[in-house]
Write a protein that holds these residues in place. Sequence first.
Motif, PDB file in Angstrom:
ATOM      1  N   ARG A  16      39.624  42.639  39.967  1.00 15.42           N
ATOM      2  CA  ARG A  16      40.037  41.615  39.001  1.00 15.42           C
ATOM      3  C   ARG A  16      41.458  41.119  39.247  1.00 15.42           C
ATOM      4  O   ARG A  16      41.806  40.004  38.856  1.00 15.42           O
ATOM      5  CB  ARG A  16      39.883  42.146  37.580  1.00 15.42           C
ATOM      6  CG  ARG A  16      38.414  42.350  37.220  1.00 15.42           C
ATOM      7  CD  ARG A  16      38.217  42.825  35.820  1.00 15.42           C
ATOM      8  NE  ARG A  16      36.800  43.010  35.531  1.00 15.42           N
ATOM      9  CZ  ARG A  16      36.337  43.600  34.462  1.00 15.42           C
ATOM     10  NH1 ARG A  16      37.170  44.064  33.543  1.00 15.42           N
ATOM     11  NH2 ARG A  16      35.036  43.739  34.277  1.00 15.42           N
ATOM     12  N   ALA A  17      42.278  41.943  39.881  1.00 20.92           N
ATOM     13  CA  ALA A  17      43.663  41.550  40.151  1.00 20.92           C
ATOM     14  C   ALA A  17      43.741  40.325  41.049  1.00 20.92           C
ATOM     15  O   ALA A  17      44.684  39.535  40.950  1.00 20.92           O
ATOM     16  CB  ALA A  17      44.421  42.712  40.794  1.00 20.92           C
ATOM     17  N   THR A  18      42.762  40.149  41.898  1.00 21.89           N
ATOM     18  CA  THR A  18      42.753  39.009  42.813  1.00 21.89           C
ATOM     19  C   THR A  18      41.756  37.935  42.385  1.00 21.89           C
ATOM     20  O   THR A  18      41.531  36.973  43.115  1.00 21.89           O
ATOM     21  CB  THR A  18      42.415  39.486  44.245  1.00 21.89           C
ATOM     22  OG1 THR A  18      41.144  40.145  44.225  1.00 21.89           O
ATOM     23  CG2 THR A  18      43.481  40.434  44.768  1.00 21.89           C
ATOM     24  N   SER A  19      41.200  38.084  41.220  1.00 18.30           N
ATOM     25  CA  SER A  19      40.217  37.137  40.713  1.00 18.30           C
ATOM     26  C   SER A  19      40.872  35.792  40.396  1.00 18.30           C
ATOM     27  O   SER A  19      42.016  35.731  39.952  1.00 18.30           O
ATOM     28  CB  SER A  19      39.574  37.691  39.433  1.00 18.30           C
ATOM     29  OG  SER A  19      38.776  36.716  38.826  1.00 18.30           O
ATOM     30  N   GLU A  20      40.140  34.743  40.637  1.00 16.02           N
ATOM     31  CA  GLU A  20      40.610  33.410  40.270  1.00 16.02           C
ATOM     32  C   GLU A  20      40.023  32.980  38.926  1.00 16.02           C
ATOM     33  O   GLU A  20      40.179  31.830  38.519  1.00 16.02           O
ATOM     34  CB  GLU A  20      40.269  32.426  41.377  1.00 16.02           C
ATOM     35  CG  GLU A  20      41.033  32.732  42.652  1.00 16.02           C
ATOM     36  CD  GLU A  20      40.777  31.722  43.756  1.00 16.02           C
ATOM     37  OE1 GLU A  20      40.351  30.592  43.451  1.00 16.02           O
ATOM     38  OE2 GLU A  20      41.012  32.076  44.908  1.00 16.02           O
ATOM     39  N   ASP A  21      39.391  33.911  38.251  1.00 17.04           N
ATOM     40  CA  ASP A  21      38.804  33.649  36.938  1.00 17.04           C
ATOM     41  C   ASP A  21      39.941  33.499  35.923  1.00 17.04           C
ATOM     42  O   ASP A  21      40.711  34.433  35.692  1.00 17.04           O
ATOM     43  CB  ASP A  21      37.883  34.816  36.554  1.00 17.04           C
ATOM     44  CG  ASP A  21      37.287  34.687  35.170  1.00 17.04           C
ATOM     45  OD1 ASP A  21      37.535  33.672  34.476  1.00 17.04           O
ATOM     46  OD2 ASP A  21      36.555  35.613  34.771  1.00 17.04           O
ATOM     47  N   SER A  22      40.036  32.325  35.333  1.00 15.07           N
ATOM     48  CA  SER A  22      41.118  32.075  34.377  1.00 15.07           C
ATOM     49  C   SER A  22      40.988  32.934  33.122  1.00 15.07           C
ATOM     50  O   SER A  22      41.938  33.077  32.361  1.00 15.07           O
ATOM     51  CB  SER A  22      41.147  30.592  33.984  1.00 15.07           C
ATOM     52  OG  SER A  22      39.936  30.238  33.338  1.00 15.07           O
ATOM     53  N   GLY A  23      39.826  33.532  32.931  1.00 10.91           N
ATOM     54  CA  GLY A  23      39.619  34.398  31.779  1.00 10.91           C
ATOM     55  C   GLY A  23      39.911  35.862  32.062  1.00 10.91           C
ATOM     56  O   GLY A  23      39.740  36.704  31.183  1.00 10.91           O
ATOM     57  N   SER A  24      40.381  36.174  33.266  1.00 14.52           N
ATOM     58  CA  SER A  24      40.648  37.567  33.628  1.00 14.52           C
ATOM     59  C   SER A  24      42.019  37.995  33.110  1.00 14.52           C
ATOM     60  O   SER A  24      43.057  37.503  33.567  1.00 14.52           O
ATOM     61  CB  SER A  24      40.592  37.762  35.141  1.00 14.52           C
ATOM     62  OG  SER A  24      41.054  39.063  35.477  1.00 14.52           O
ATOM     63  N   TYR A  25      42.018  38.935  32.181  1.00 15.98           N
ATOM     64  CA  TYR A  25      43.277  39.474  31.651  1.00 15.98           C
ATOM     65  C   TYR A  25      44.039  40.198  32.756  1.00 15.98           C
ATOM     66  O   TYR A  25      45.263  40.062  32.872  1.00 15.98           O
ATOM     67  CB  TYR A  25      42.987  40.416  30.479  1.00 15.98           C
ATOM     68  CG  TYR A  25      44.217  41.067  29.899  1.00 15.98           C
ATOM     69  CD1 TYR A  25      45.211  40.296  29.312  1.00 15.98           C
ATOM     70  CD2 TYR A  25      44.386  42.440  29.930  1.00 15.98           C
ATOM     71  CE1 TYR A  25      46.349  40.878  28.768  1.00 15.98           C
ATOM     72  CE2 TYR A  25      45.512  43.038  29.386  1.00 15.98           C
ATOM     73  CZ  TYR A  25      46.488  42.251  28.810  1.00 15.98           C
ATOM     74  OH  TYR A  25      47.613  42.833  28.283  1.00 15.98           O
TER      75      TYR A  25
END
Length: 113
Positions: A16-25
Amino acid sequence: MTDFTLADLETIVAARATSEDSGSYTASLVAKGIGHVAKKLGEEATETVIAAVSQDDERLTSEAADLLYHLLVALRVRHVPLSAVMAELGRRTAQTGIAEKAGRPHDPGRVSD
């Protein structure tokens, strides 16, 4: 009982640290840098202490989970693998806690316990 481990959480945090998901805390924390992550870690530590001394077990459990999560995010940002922390804990168990603590270098900024 669950089979979920801190290693499992570390894997999730890494993804998740490298996710481009704008909803990722997690991604939003990492993007703000270690200063922000460290501040959040400190806040969670304080909340965990408060829960330990003045709240119920459910609240302590919840705050402890938040604390562990934020610690793993901080480790991720600093590129310190959980395995390094576990190795250090393993090294420390080779002697008594009092002897191990006495052998640590003195840190003048550290609050003693």
